[in-house]
Write a protein that holds these residues in place. Sequence first.
Motif, PDB file in Angstrom:
ATOM      1  N   PRO A 174       0.800  -1.241   0.000  1.00 19.69           N
ATOM      2  CA  PRO A 174       0.000   0.000   0.000  1.00 19.69           C
ATOM      3  C   PRO A 174       0.831   1.289   0.000  1.00 19.69           C
ATOM      4  O   PRO A 174       0.381   2.309  -0.518  1.00 19.69           O
ATOM      5  CB  PRO A 174      -0.817  -0.100   1.288  1.00 19.69           C
ATOM      6  N   ASP A 175       2.042   1.247   0.524  1.00 21.17           N
ATOM      7  CA  ASP A 175       2.891   2.440   0.525  1.00 21.17           C
ATOM      8  C   ASP A 175       3.499   2.740  -0.843  1.00 21.17           C
ATOM      9  O   ASP A 175       4.038   3.824  -1.054  1.00 21.17           O
ATOM     10  CB  ASP A 175       4.027   2.295   1.545  1.00 21.17           C
ATOM     11  N   ARG A 176       3.413   1.791  -1.779  1.00 19.72           N
ATOM     12  CA  ARG A 176       4.010   1.982  -3.112  1.00 19.72           C
ATOM     13  C   ARG A 176       3.013   1.820  -4.254  1.00 19.72           C
ATOM     14  O   ARG A 176       3.225   2.352  -5.339  1.00 19.72           O
ATOM     15  CB  ARG A 176       5.147   0.982  -3.320  1.00 19.72           C
ATOM     16  N   PHE A 177       1.945   1.075  -4.043  1.00 21.96           N
ATOM     17  CA  PHE A 177       0.983   0.750  -5.095  1.00 21.96           C
ATOM     18  C   PHE A 177       0.341   2.009  -5.679  1.00 21.96           C
ATOM     19  O   PHE A 177      -0.220   2.822  -4.959  1.00 21.96           O
ATOM     20  CB  PHE A 177      -0.089  -0.185  -4.520  1.00 21.96           C
ATOM     21  N   LYS A 178       0.481   2.193  -6.987  1.00 20.32           N
ATOM     22  CA  LYS A 178      -0.095   3.315  -7.744  1.00 20.32           C
ATOM     23  C   LYS A 178       0.385   4.682  -7.249  1.00 20.32           C
ATOM     24  O   LYS A 178      -0.325   5.669  -7.319  1.00 20.32           O
ATOM     25  CB  LYS A 178      -1.633   3.270  -7.721  1.00 20.32           C
ATOM     26  N   ARG A 179       1.617   4.758  -6.758  1.00 19.55           N
ATOM     27  CA  ARG A 179       2.182   6.032  -6.286  1.00 19.55           C
ATOM     28  C   ARG A 179       3.075   6.668  -7.341  1.00 19.55           C
ATOM     29  O   ARG A 179       3.549   7.787  -7.174  1.00 19.55           O
ATOM     30  CB  ARG A 179       2.983   5.826  -5.004  1.00 19.55           C
ATOM     31  N   LYS A 180       3.318   5.952  -8.428  1.00 22.48           N
ATOM     32  CA  LYS A 180       4.095   6.472  -9.551  1.00 22.48           C
ATOM     33  C   LYS A 180       3.377   6.092 -10.841  1.00 22.48           C
ATOM     34  O   LYS A 180       2.621   5.129 -10.880  1.00 22.48           O
ATOM     35  CB  LYS A 180       5.511   5.890  -9.552  1.00 22.48           C
ATOM     36  N   HIS A 217      -1.939   4.395 -14.480  1.00 20.16           N
ATOM     37  CA  HIS A 217      -2.047   4.649 -15.911  1.00 20.16           C
ATOM     38  C   HIS A 217      -2.795   5.942 -16.219  1.00 20.16           C
ATOM     39  O   HIS A 217      -2.934   6.317 -17.379  1.00 20.16           O
ATOM     40  CB  HIS A 217      -2.740   3.478 -16.612  1.00 20.16           C
ATOM     41  N   SER A 218      -3.303   6.603 -15.188  1.00 18.11           N
ATOM     42  CA  SER A 218      -4.011   7.866 -15.381  1.00 18.11           C
ATOM     43  C   SER A 218      -3.921   8.700 -14.112  1.00 18.11           C
ATOM     44  O   SER A 218      -3.569   8.185 -13.047  1.00 18.11           O
ATOM     45  CB  SER A 218      -5.482   7.612 -15.722  1.00 18.11           C
ATOM     46  N   GLU A 219      -4.267   9.960 -14.221  1.00 22.69           N
ATOM     47  CA  GLU A 219      -4.265  10.837 -13.048  1.00 22.69           C
ATOM     48  C   GLU A 219      -5.351  10.426 -12.055  1.00 22.69           C
ATOM     49  O   GLU A 219      -5.214  10.662 -10.867  1.00 22.69           O
ATOM     50  CB  GLU A 219      -4.425  12.301 -13.478  1.00 22.69           C
ATOM     51  N   ASN A 220      -6.416   9.800 -12.541  1.00 25.08           N
ATOM     52  CA  ASN A 220      -7.481   9.327 -11.648  1.00 25.08           C
ATOM     53  C   ASN A 220      -7.036   8.121 -10.824  1.00 25.08           C
ATOM     54  O   ASN A 220      -7.544   7.894  -9.736  1.00 25.08           O
ATOM     55  CB  ASN A 220      -8.735   8.953 -12.447  1.00 25.08           C
ATOM     56  N   GLU A 221      -6.102   7.359 -11.357  1.00 22.27           N
ATOM     57  CA  GLU A 221      -5.648   6.129 -10.711  1.00 22.27           C
ATOM     58  C   GLU A 221      -4.557   6.357  -9.659  1.00 22.27           C
ATOM     59  O   GLU A 221      -4.411   5.571  -8.743  1.00 22.27           O
ATOM     60  CB  GLU A 221      -5.090   5.193 -11.798  1.00 22.27           C
ATOM     61  N   ILE A 222      -3.807   7.438  -9.812  1.00 26.82           N
ATOM     62  CA  ILE A 222      -2.662   7.655  -8.931  1.00 26.82           C
ATOM     63  C   ILE A 222      -3.108   8.036  -7.521  1.00 26.82           C
ATOM     64  O   ILE A 222      -4.111   8.702  -7.341  1.00 26.82           O
ATOM     65  CB  ILE A 222      -1.675   8.688  -9.526  1.00 26.82           C
ATOM     66  N   LYS A 223      -2.356   7.570  -6.524  1.00 27.74           N
ATOM     67  CA  LYS A 223      -2.758   7.738  -5.132  1.00 27.74           C
ATOM     68  C   LYS A 223      -1.931   8.777  -4.377  1.00 27.74           C
ATOM     69  O   LYS A 223      -1.739   8.665  -3.179  1.00 27.74           O
ATOM     70  CB  LYS A 223      -2.682   6.393  -4.418  1.00 27.74           C
ATOM     71  N   ILE A 224      -1.441   9.765  -5.090  1.00 27.87           N
ATOM     72  CA  ILE A 224      -0.714  10.866  -4.453  1.00 27.87           C
ATOM     73  C   ILE A 224      -1.356  12.177  -4.887  1.00 27.87           C
ATOM     74  O   ILE A 224      -2.123  12.222  -5.850  1.00 27.87           O
ATOM     75  CB  ILE A 224       0.792  10.880  -4.811  1.00 27.87           C
TER      76      ILE A 224
END
Length: 105
Positions: free
Chosen positions: A18-24, A45-52
Amino acid sequence: MKDKCPYAHNKLEELYHPDRFKRKFCSYYPKINKCPYKHMCSFAHSENEIKIELLHTMVMNEEFYLYKYKTVSCPYITDHNRNECIYSHNAQDFRRSPREKRYSN
């Protein structure tokens, strides 16, 4: 017992932690149809998917440079000009937001 451990024990667990998933962003971003992992990819793969928090979508005014500039790790893994990038790239680059950290005189 292993399931309760909060640490990653191999590269696969590291990617999906969870600390890395979808963070880049994926190295194929924005050409997501070329990614061989598709929906199983651990990168966004998109700005909606990223978690930062995406800094490049904000208005870059004085308040931005005081409180947001270099406060989030860079989501791009592709080569780019780090000197002009508004994200941090290492511990020396990273800034704590004065709003989140109380400073005293």
